[in-house]
Design a protein around this motif. Structure first.
Motif, PDB file in Angstrom:
ATOM      1  N   CYS A 124      -3.546  -3.058  -3.029  1.00  0.00           N
ATOM      2  CA  CYS A 124      -4.343  -2.502  -4.226  1.00  0.00           C
ATOM      3  C   CYS A 124      -5.761  -2.368  -4.135  1.00  0.00           C
ATOM      4  N   GLY A 125      -6.278  -3.321  -3.156  1.00  0.00           N
ATOM      5  CA  GLY A 125      -7.532  -3.331  -2.860  1.00  0.00           C
ATOM      6  C   GLY A 125      -8.709  -3.364  -3.805  1.00  0.00           C
TER       7      GLY A 125
ATOM      8  N   ASN B   5       0.053  -4.372 -11.638  1.00  0.00           N
ATOM      9  CA  ASN B   5      -1.229  -3.577 -11.043  1.00  0.00           C
ATOM     10  C   ASN B   5      -2.270  -3.777 -12.095  1.00  0.00           C
TER      11      ASN B   5
ATOM     12  N   ILE C   6       0.531   4.428 -13.197  1.00  0.00           N
ATOM     13  CA  ILE C   6       0.454   5.214 -11.715  1.00  0.00           C
ATOM     14  C   ILE C   6       0.420   6.830 -11.862  1.00  0.00           C
ATOM     15  N   ALA C   7       1.359   7.250 -12.643  1.00  0.00           N
ATOM     16  CA  ALA C   7       1.603   8.695 -12.558  1.00  0.00           C
ATOM     17  C   ALA C   7       2.532   9.056 -13.890  1.00  0.00           C
TER      18      ALA C   7
ATOM     19  N   ALA D 259       0.843  -1.233   0.036  1.00  0.00           N
ATOM     20  CA  ALA D 259       0.067  -0.112  -0.023  1.00  0.00           C
ATOM     21  C   ALA D 259       0.915   1.275   0.117  1.00  0.00           C
ATOM     22  N   ILE D 260       1.992   1.101   0.493  1.00  0.00           N
ATOM     23  CA  ILE D 260       3.088   2.315   0.688  1.00  0.00           C
ATOM     24  C   ILE D 260       4.326   1.882   0.032  1.00  0.00           C
ATOM     25  N   VAL D 261       4.623   2.201  -1.155  1.00  0.00           N
ATOM     26  CA  VAL D 261       5.907   1.669  -1.616  1.00  0.00           C
ATOM     27  C   VAL D 261       6.679   3.242  -2.005  1.00  0.00           C
TER      28      VAL D 261
ATOM     29  N   VAL E   2      11.319  13.226  -9.113  1.00  0.00           N
ATOM     30  CA  VAL E   2      10.351  13.288  -7.868  1.00  0.00           C
ATOM     31  C   VAL E   2      10.508  12.097  -6.865  1.00  0.00           C
ATOM     32  N   ILE E   3      10.035  12.235  -5.670  1.00  0.00           N
ATOM     33  CA  ILE E   3       9.825  11.174  -4.863  1.00  0.00           C
ATOM     34  C   ILE E   3       8.335  11.183  -4.483  1.00  0.00           C
ATOM     35  N   THR E   4       7.601   9.809  -4.715  1.00  0.00           N
ATOM     36  CA  THR E   4       6.351   9.629  -4.198  1.00  0.00           C
ATOM     37  C   THR E   4       6.199   8.278  -3.715  1.00  0.00           C
ATOM     38  N   ARG E   5       4.843   8.076  -3.106  1.00  0.00           N
ATOM     39  CA  ARG E   5       4.735   6.711  -2.389  1.00  0.00           C
ATOM     40  C   ARG E   5       3.668   6.035  -3.514  1.00  0.00           C
ATOM     41  N   ILE E   6       3.715   4.850  -3.964  1.00  0.00           N
ATOM     42  CA  ILE E   6       2.743   4.074  -4.758  1.00  0.00           C
ATOM     43  C   ILE E   6       2.122   2.803  -4.117  1.00  0.00           C
ATOM     44  N   LYS E   7       1.282   2.428  -4.655  1.00  0.00           N
ATOM     45  CA  LYS E   7       0.587   1.229  -4.438  1.00  0.00           C
ATOM     46  C   LYS E   7       1.116   0.118  -5.353  1.00  0.00           C
TER      47      LYS E   7
END
Lengths: 147, 105
Positions: free
Chosen positions: A146-147, A92, A97-98, A69-71, A110-115
């Motif tokens: 990912c739910g 996925n 994702i982005a 859920a948080i990578v 960039v730094i971000t957090r993905i599922k």
């Protein structure tokens, strides 16, 4: 009413009318790319026909993610004139994702957090000078997020 | 707070690092609640970062960004006291924005 003030108001209104559709246009969300359930469809939606391998893009992510859920993902392009960086996770439900688009002196970073739903290849695709470059790394996911 | 954005911009050695934390559920539309009903998709689709009003980053996002999204980006064109803005728009028409000044890091 003071004529100058009225004209100023009119000019401001005209500018607002002009600027609004431009902003709306820039804000169009790439629905076909983001809703595609396949990597190919996502890439097609982004207009990517071919992306060559590169060593000039650094993609940092954990080899093993405890919680999908948080990578946390960090990506930096050292390719001159980088315009955009897209992040995709092959397995996925929707791989795209982005897509980050840089302008006016922003570093292609960039730094971000993905599922991540499961263990998968994580890809960064860089657009620079009308060409596409890609790097990929595998991330093992212990618990899908990912739910 | 449901509508909070934490935004910080720090300048060090010529590079301004902008960090943002947004409060948002980022629902994929694939999760189910306790009574087995699908929770509708609710996620940020667009994030714009500006420097003194001019866009420096436009990000389009799908449902794969984690809940309460986190973002770091870097600028070499910002000076101390410059205005950094961040705005997001989601798929339900919701939006929020925040502004901060570049400070010494």
């Amino acid at each position: 009413m003071n004529r100058r003030l009225w004209l100023k108001g009119l000019a401001a209104f005209g500018l607002a009318v002009l600027v609004t559709p431009l902003r709306a246009l820039a804000a169009v969300w790439n629905k076909p790319a983001f809703e595609s359930a396949q990597m190919d469809g996502a890439l097609r939606g982004l207009g990517i026909v071919q992306a060559g391998p590169t060593r000039d893009v650094v993609l940092i992510a954990p080899d093993m993610a405890e919680n999908g859920a948080i990578v946390q993902v960090e990506v930096e392009s050292r390719i001159p004139n980088t315009e955009a960086i897209a992040l995709l996770v092959e397995k996925n439900p929707t791989p795209l994702i982005a897509n980050f688009m840089f302008s006016n002196g922003a570093d292609p970073y960039v730094i971000t957090r993905i599922k991540m739903a499961e263990t998968s290849e994580l890809k960064a695709i860089v657009k620079a000078g009308g060409q596409y470059y890609t790097v990929s790394r595998k991330v093992e996911v212990a618990l899908g997020g990912c739910g | 707070m449901a509508d909070l954005i934490k935004l910080r911009a720090r300048l060090k050695d010529g590079v301004t690092e902008v960090k943002a934390l947004m409060n948002h559920p980022m629902e994929t539309g694939r999760r189910k609640n306790d009574v087995d009903e699908v929770i509708p998709a609710h996620f940020i689709q667009l994030v714009t970062v500006t420097l003194n009003g001019k866009p420096v980053l436009e990000a389009q996002w799908g449902t794969g960004i984690s809940k309460n999204p986190y973002l770091t980006m870097r600028l070499r064109t910002a000076k101390l006291g410059d205005r950094i803005g961040l705005a997001w728009h989601d798929n339900k028409g919701g939006s929020n924005s925040a502004e901060t000044l570049v400070e010494a890091g």
